[in-house]
Design an enzyme around this catalytic site. Structure first.
Site, PDB file in Angstrom:
ATOM      1  N   SER A   8      24.530  13.167 -13.463  1.00 22.46           N
ATOM      2  CA  SER A   8      24.566  13.732 -12.136  1.00 22.46           C
ATOM      3  C   SER A   8      25.851  13.424 -11.707  1.00 22.46           C
ATOM      4  CB  SER A   8      23.290  13.175 -11.295  1.00 22.46           C
ATOM      5  OG  SER A   8      23.694  13.893  -9.962  1.00 22.46           O
ATOM      6  N   SER A   9      26.198  14.203 -10.354  1.00 25.34           N
ATOM      7  CA  SER A   9      27.602  13.919  -9.772  1.00 25.34           C
ATOM      8  C   SER A   9      27.015  13.416  -8.277  1.00 25.34           C
ATOM      9  CB  SER A   9      28.093  15.044  -9.614  1.00 25.34           C
ATOM     10  OG  SER A   9      28.634  15.578 -10.820  1.00 25.34           O
ATOM     11  N   THR A  21      21.936  21.405  -3.999  1.00 28.62           N
ATOM     12  CA  THR A  21      21.672  20.005  -3.984  1.00 28.62           C
ATOM     13  C   THR A  21      21.585  19.975  -2.367  1.00 28.62           C
ATOM     14  OG1 THR A  21      22.830  19.542  -5.735  1.00 28.62           O
ATOM     15  CG2 THR A  21      22.584  17.802  -4.232  1.00 28.62           C
ATOM     16  N   THR A  75      18.035  17.592  -5.382  1.00 25.47           N
ATOM     17  CA  THR A  75      18.697  18.693  -6.007  1.00 25.47           C
ATOM     18  C   THR A  75      17.738  19.718  -6.897  1.00 25.47           C
ATOM     19  OG1 THR A  75      20.487  19.587  -7.180  1.00 25.47           O
ATOM     20  CG2 THR A  75      19.631  17.795  -8.209  1.00 25.47           C
ATOM     21  N   ASP A 102      22.797  20.304 -16.784  1.00 27.81           N
ATOM     22  CA  ASP A 102      23.544  19.038 -16.376  1.00 27.81           C
ATOM     23  C   ASP A 102      23.997  18.340 -17.537  1.00 27.81           C
ATOM     24  OD1 ASP A 102      24.402  19.707 -13.818  1.00 27.81           O
ATOM     25  OD2 ASP A 102      23.167  17.963 -12.716  1.00 27.81           O
ATOM     26  N   GLY A 117      27.040  20.055  -3.948  1.00 23.69           N
ATOM     27  CA  GLY A 117      28.284  20.524  -4.340  1.00 23.69           C
ATOM     28  C   GLY A 117      28.493  20.429  -5.666  1.00 23.69           C
ATOM     29  N   GLY A 118      27.540  20.022  -6.430  1.00 23.54           N
ATOM     30  CA  GLY A 118      27.745  20.076  -8.139  1.00 23.54           C
ATOM     31  C   GLY A 118      28.818  18.689  -8.130  1.00 23.54           C
ATOM     32  N   ARG A 131      15.830  11.050 -11.003  1.00 21.78           N
ATOM     33  CA  ARG A 131      16.434  11.969 -11.503  1.00 21.78           C
ATOM     34  C   ARG A 131      15.385  12.664 -12.508  1.00 21.78           C
ATOM     35  NH1 ARG A 131      20.483  15.866 -11.091  1.00 21.78           N
ATOM     36  NH2 ARG A 131      21.665  15.765 -13.083  1.00 21.78           N
TER      37      ARG A 131
END
Ligand code: GLY
Length: 561
Positions: free
Chosen positions: A441-442, A370, A388, A412, A462-463, A94
């Site tokens: 993050s998702s 992403t 992403t 984010d 897709g966030g 990340r």
């Protein structure tokens, strides 16, 4: 299976790899990604004797060339890796906040958010993690030489690949008058300055040169030396805050996966700094408590239940989750326990929507640029990789000398300490900006095992919708035994606590179901498409890999051999 379908199925097995409807079958391995050329690149690596990690690394570098809206070396992401024997680990690459970041860096002197500066400014760029993550994955678990994995992307960048229609849409947008992004304008033009057209060879020589340095020097080719110097120079010249020290200090981190179960299946996904794994396990635990014999798929009761389950998981996400290196006491065990799910489940009223309380917690949408890739090799090792740039084409900024696009992942983080709004902006402490912190993050790269061996590899862009599209796809396979392409294509819903509404894919809900849900207190919003899932299932008895790429990505592909 009717006789015609059965005949085609067995014919495809004889040929070892054949596209049948939306699925691809193979015996020796499979790569599924949002660009078919990049999936083929991964399969070439498998054919050369590479394992799933090698193929994933090569596919990811290739996507940085073929799918620049999300494929990247200027962003970050996560890998979940399961060996054929069922051992699982994860790699966190990340992005990080730069050393000079502060928790009020997007606020004016009255504490108001300055325009959209957390998403849309040079200060929205986080320290990239992709090259470090791919390098670490290769060093720890790869088989082939590093250079072999980077070279195909260099060839695609330097020799070119056919420009496609999806890229044309972006090219037209970024070269139209009034476009605010000079880097993107130049990016989509050929050597004579014309906007690139479908099937024309698209060459990216500067990106190719950057990749050559990465090929020759590994991680240091990006985080030290010439590339690092050019990044720092470009940042300084344009008001950015990432320095050579930020780049030098970046490290990918190996972390234990988040684990859970559904019936006899074991689920492995990404722990914080992603919220995806925790929320996925919590939702699967809640769903396990319902009597699915009595709840018809996509009925009013089903949609209500799924939305209530999502609402709860997203509230917990907002309250508790952030970078684990800054939040040492997150209640991960509790949130993913069966006992917690039982309490949460008992509080669901099956006749009435709950209310998301905006004085407590919630989340905004993220960008959705992403991309996910799934790989399995012939030994049965599996990689689930999501990475992403945050928005489509990230910050839409980059140094022309280096040829790649930077993320805008700082968006984010929670931008305004203490401020949580009904529109979903949240201000809770675990995810406020701090120097060197990773933003929540998702992304939900996930692997499910059956009898201790990889069975399902799945993920999506897709966030915040990522968590819910992965959840529904996993649920479709595990509970309804749907084949992978059906599970991916099945229309889906999304609820994220705040804003308090169900988003549903167009045509999913009949007018009667919509009316019934509204009468229960739900607000409904139709939406074109949720997610772009890339998945593989493996049947060890027949030794068949089955892959499917979401039809929402027309250039995507499942390629096997
Ligand atoms: N940028 C999307 C995510 O990390 O969830």
């Amino acid at each position: 299976m009717n006789s015609k379908v059965a005949c085609l199925y067995f014919l495809s097995l004889i040929l070892f790899t054949t596209q049948l409807f939306a699925q691809t079958y193979a015996r020796n391995g499979m790569v599924v990604s949002a660009n078919k050329l990049s999936s083929e690149t991964g399969v070439d690596i498998l054919k050369k004797g590479g394992n799933a990690v090698d193929a994933a690394v090569a596919t990811a570098f290739s996507l940085a060339v073929t799918l620049p809206s999300a494929g990247n070396i200027g962003g970050g992401g996560f890998i979940v890796f399961m060996t054929a024997e069922g051992k699982v680990t994860t790699i966190d690459f990340r992005e990080k906040a730069p050393l000079a970041a502060t928790n009020d860096m997007y606020l004016d002197d009255k504490g108001r958010l300055i325009d959209d500066s957390n998403h849309n400014s040079i200060k929205a760029i986080g320290v990239p993690g992709t090259v470090a993550g791919l390098y670490k994955a290769h060093r720890q678990y790869g088989k082939l030489p590093w250079a072999t994995l980077v070279q195909p992307a260099i060839d695609q960048a330097k020799n070119g690949f056919p420009f496609n229609w999806s890229l044309l849409t972006a090219a037209e947008r970024f070269t139209a008058s009034g476009n605010k992004y000079p880097f993107m304008d130049a990016y989509f033009r050929n050597g004579t300055g014309d906007v690139l057209q479908p099937d024309e060879l698209w060459k990216q020589p500067q990106l190719g040169t950057t990749l050559e340095l990465i090929r020759d020097k590994g991680q240091d080719g990006f985080y030290k030396g010439e590339v690092a110097k050019k990044i720092a120079k470009w940042m300084k010249a344009n008001g950015g805050i990432i320095t050579k020290k930020d780049l030098r200090k970046y490290k990918a981190i190996e972390r234990k996966p988040i684990t859970g179960s559904y019936k006899d299946y074991k689920i492995y996904s990404m722990p914080p700094p992603s919220s995806g794994g925790v929320a996925l396990i919590e939702m699967m635990n809640l769903m396990e408590l319902a009597n699915h014999q009595e709840i018809e798929f996509n009925s009013t009761t089903y949609v209500h239940l799924v939305a209530e389950v999502m609402r709860r998981a997203f509230a917990d996400r907002a309250e508790h989750l952030g970078d684990p290196d800054f939040n040492l006491h997150m209640p991960l065990e509790k949130l993913t326990s069966k006992a917690f799910a039982k309490k949460r489940f008992e509080a669901i009223d099956m006749t009435r929507a709950s209310v998301s309380d905006s004085t407590k917690f919630g989340q905004l949408y993220d960008g959705d640029s992403t991309t996910h890739l799934s790989v399995m090799d012939k030994e049965g090792n599996a990689v689930s990789l999501t990475y992403t740039l945050e928005y489509g084409y990230g910050s839409k900024m980059g140094s022309p000398e280096l040829g790649f696009i930077f993320n805008n992942e700082m968006g984010d983080f929670n931008p305004q300490p203490g401020i949580t709004k009904t529109n979903g902006q949240i201000g809770t402490a675990p995810n406020l900006v701090a120097p060197e912190k990773r933003m929540l993050s998702s992304m939900t790269p996930t692997i499910v095992s059956k009898n201790g061996k990889p069975y399902l590899v799945i993920g999506s862009p897709g966030g915040r919708t990522i968590i819910n599209t992965v959840f529904q796809t996993v649920f479709n396979v595990l509970e309804y035994d749907m084949r992978i392409d059906k599970a991916i294509e099945a229309l889906k819903i999304h609820h994220q606590w705040l804003p308090d509404r169900i988003i549903y894919e167009q045509h999913l809900l009949s007018p009667d179901t919509r009316k019934a849900l509204e009468a229960m207190g739900h607000t409904l919003t139709g939406y074109g498409n949720l997610g772009a899932l890339m998945g593989i299932t493996y049947d060890p008895e027949k030794n068949v890999f089955t892959g499917a790429a979401d039809s929402s990505r027309p250039d995507g592909g499942a390629v096997g051999y």
